[in-house]
Design an enzyme around this catalytic site. Structure first.
Site, short mmCIF file in Angstrom:
data_model
loop_
_atom_site.label_atom_id
_atom_site.label_comp_id
_atom_site.label_asym_id
_atom_site.label_seq_id
_atom_site.Cartn_x
_atom_site.Cartn_y
_atom_site.Cartn_z
N GLU A 196 43.99 34.45 37.09
CA GLU A 196 43.72 35.41 36.76
C GLU A 196 43.61 36.74 35.59
O GLU A 196 42.95 36.89 34.77
CB GLU A 196 44.70 36.60 37.61
CG GLU A 196 44.65 38.26 37.64
CD GLU A 196 45.17 39.15 38.54
OE1 GLU A 196 45.66 38.59 39.86
OE2 GLU A 196 45.10 40.40 38.79
N ILE A 221 43.21 42.54 46.43
CA ILE A 221 45.09 42.58 46.42
C ILE A 221 46.09 43.86 45.70
O ILE A 221 45.39 44.48 45.88
CB ILE A 221 45.03 41.68 45.38
CG1 ILE A 221 46.57 41.08 45.40
CG2 ILE A 221 44.85 41.25 44.15
CD1 ILE A 221 46.86 39.52 44.86
#
Ligand SMILES: Cc1cc2nc3c(=O)[nH]c(=O)nc-3n(C[C@H](O)[C@H](O)[C@H](O)COP(=O)(O)OP(=O)(O)OC[C@H]3O[C@@H](n4cnc5c(N)ncnc54)[C@H](O)[C@@H]3O)c2cc1C
Length: 380
Positions: A243, A123
């Site tokens: 996350e 990411i």
């Protein structure tokens, strides 16, 4: 009574995963640390053994397993004392963007490879001038017919060298509102105009390939935009809860592992003719750390249960992220002290654990950002 509903299947999965780590990971960790990267074969081995993206639905080739299987993977990985091979980032951070926001066509194209470890993901949000403040990113995304053209720079991107597929945050310069301007795109690393820069040397996570990425007129199909136009910032924030939860789980697991290792050390080491574990200071250190680890485990298990129930626990997950990472790092520091010079010896595990746990106070939202969220959600 256990907070989490572990079953026989979960326990069998854990045993299988431990066996896999003993064969495919532990023997190679030192080499990966000195190489500064994990070989692609390790990702493929993990995929072939069924330990990546365990929650992806069966229709895309996944196993459709519950969140507790991800917890097991994160928990056991923390005990490898190695952050280069990071199923947590791939399976629990990046791939969920694909399962949540990509079209059916993209899911069928990419998910089987992600599950098999043939496609490694990353990411890319952080830029040289934008870390905590995602809305300050400058990478531009300009629509041109049925493509979007990316220009800009990212830095500190995990899996930046190994990665094949990235979730990239970029901004539409024509949109004034800095939050509405952010969109996220699924970008293949082999797209012309996607260029990798330096692999960064860091004071921790040595086996993790953390790399700069540049976009020079990188043309990405508009169909690769994840979510509706203008929803990127909101979707990024929405995905931060899981996350940060997996970071907290990993921190508690690592603290437990460091403490276990240290207990064996103080019991097996003599100083001035006495076992180190017989000194009152050492006993009190161990007692305090064991208490902190237990508090952390109990809190995190409760949050896992709440998360599985679908509850919004953003505030509590922010609390867990800052407290567990701060505590785990402090425990690694205290344990290192109890090892004396041996704690600093690179051939032992403490030096690496100490460095690596330091990193977790910064990424996935710094601990100061966590406190800002908690304060806001606590009404101040
Ligand atoms: C090993 C590693 C791997 C990483 N991997 C990735 C990745 O794969 N993809 C990715 O996009 N990024 C990644 N990052 C970057 C990471 O997300 C950022 O480091 C993090 O968001 C913090 O941003 P920053 O480092 O720019 O610090 P800054 O935002 O510049 O912050 C500097 C200091 O100011 C404080 N601060 C900033 N804003 C506030 C505020 N509002 N209130 C109080 N204090 C504040 C911070 O807490 C910090 O102490 C990685 C970082 C590391 C270390």
């Amino acid at each position: 009574m256990e907070i989490l509903p572990w079953t026989g299947e979960h326990r069998a999965f854990r045993e299988d995963f431990r066996g896999f780590l003993a064969r495919e990971v532990f023997p190679f960790v030192d080499r990966w640390e000195s190489d500064g990267i994990v070989p692609r074969s390790a990702w493929r081995a993990m995929g072939a053994a069924g330990f990546l993206c365990t929650d992806v639905p069966r229709e895309y080739g996944g196993r459709g397993l519950d969140f507790l299987y991800s917890v097991i993977v994160v928990d056991e990985m923390a005990k490898t004392n190695c952050y280069g091979l990071s199923p947590r980032l791939h399976s629990n951070v990046v791939v969920p963007y694909i399962t949540s926001f990509a079209s059916e066509e993209l899911k069928h194209r990419y998910l089987p490879g992600c599950i098999a470890g043939e496609i490694v993901t990353g990411i890319a949000m952080t830029e040289p001038h934008a870390g905590s403040d995602v809305a300050a990113i400058r990478t531009s995304a300009v629509e041109d017919g049925d493509v979007v053209v990316l220009n800009g720079q990212k830095t500190f991107i995990s899996n930046g060298t190994n990665g094949d597929l990235f979730v990239v945050a970029a901004k539409d310069p024509a949109t004034e509102d800095p939050h509405r301007a952010v969109d996220i795109y699924l970008v293949e690393g082999k797209t012309p105009g996607f260029e990798r820069g330096r692999r960064l040397k860091k004071a921790g996570w040595h086996s993790q390939d953390t790399t700069e990425i540049f976009f020079h007129d990188c043309r990405v199909p508009l169909t690769h935009r994840l979510g509706g136009k203008g929803s990127g910032f909101k979707n990024l924030m929405r995905h931060l809860q899981p996350e940060r939860l997996v970071v907290a789980i990993g921190a508690v697991s690592a603290a437990e592992w460091v403490l276990e290792h240290t207990i064996s050390h103080v019991k097996g080491t003599d100083v001035s003719g006495r076992a180190l574990s017989s000194f009152q200071h050492v006993r009190f250190e161990i007692a305090e750390m064991a208490t902190e680890v237990r508090i952390g485990r109990t809190f995190v298990d409760k949050l896992i249960a709440d998360h599985i129930e679908g509850m919004n626990v953003v505030r509590e997950v922010s609390m867990a992220k800052w407290w567990t990472t701060e505590t785990a790092w402090r425990i690694a520091d205290r344990c290192l002290q109890l090892h004396g010079r041996l704690g600093l010896d690179e051939s032992g595990p403490l030096a690496r654990a100490w460095r690596d746990l330091r990193v977790t106070r910064i990424l996935a939202g710094t601990n100061e950002i966590m406190k800002g969220i908690i304060a806001r959600m606590t009404g101040v």
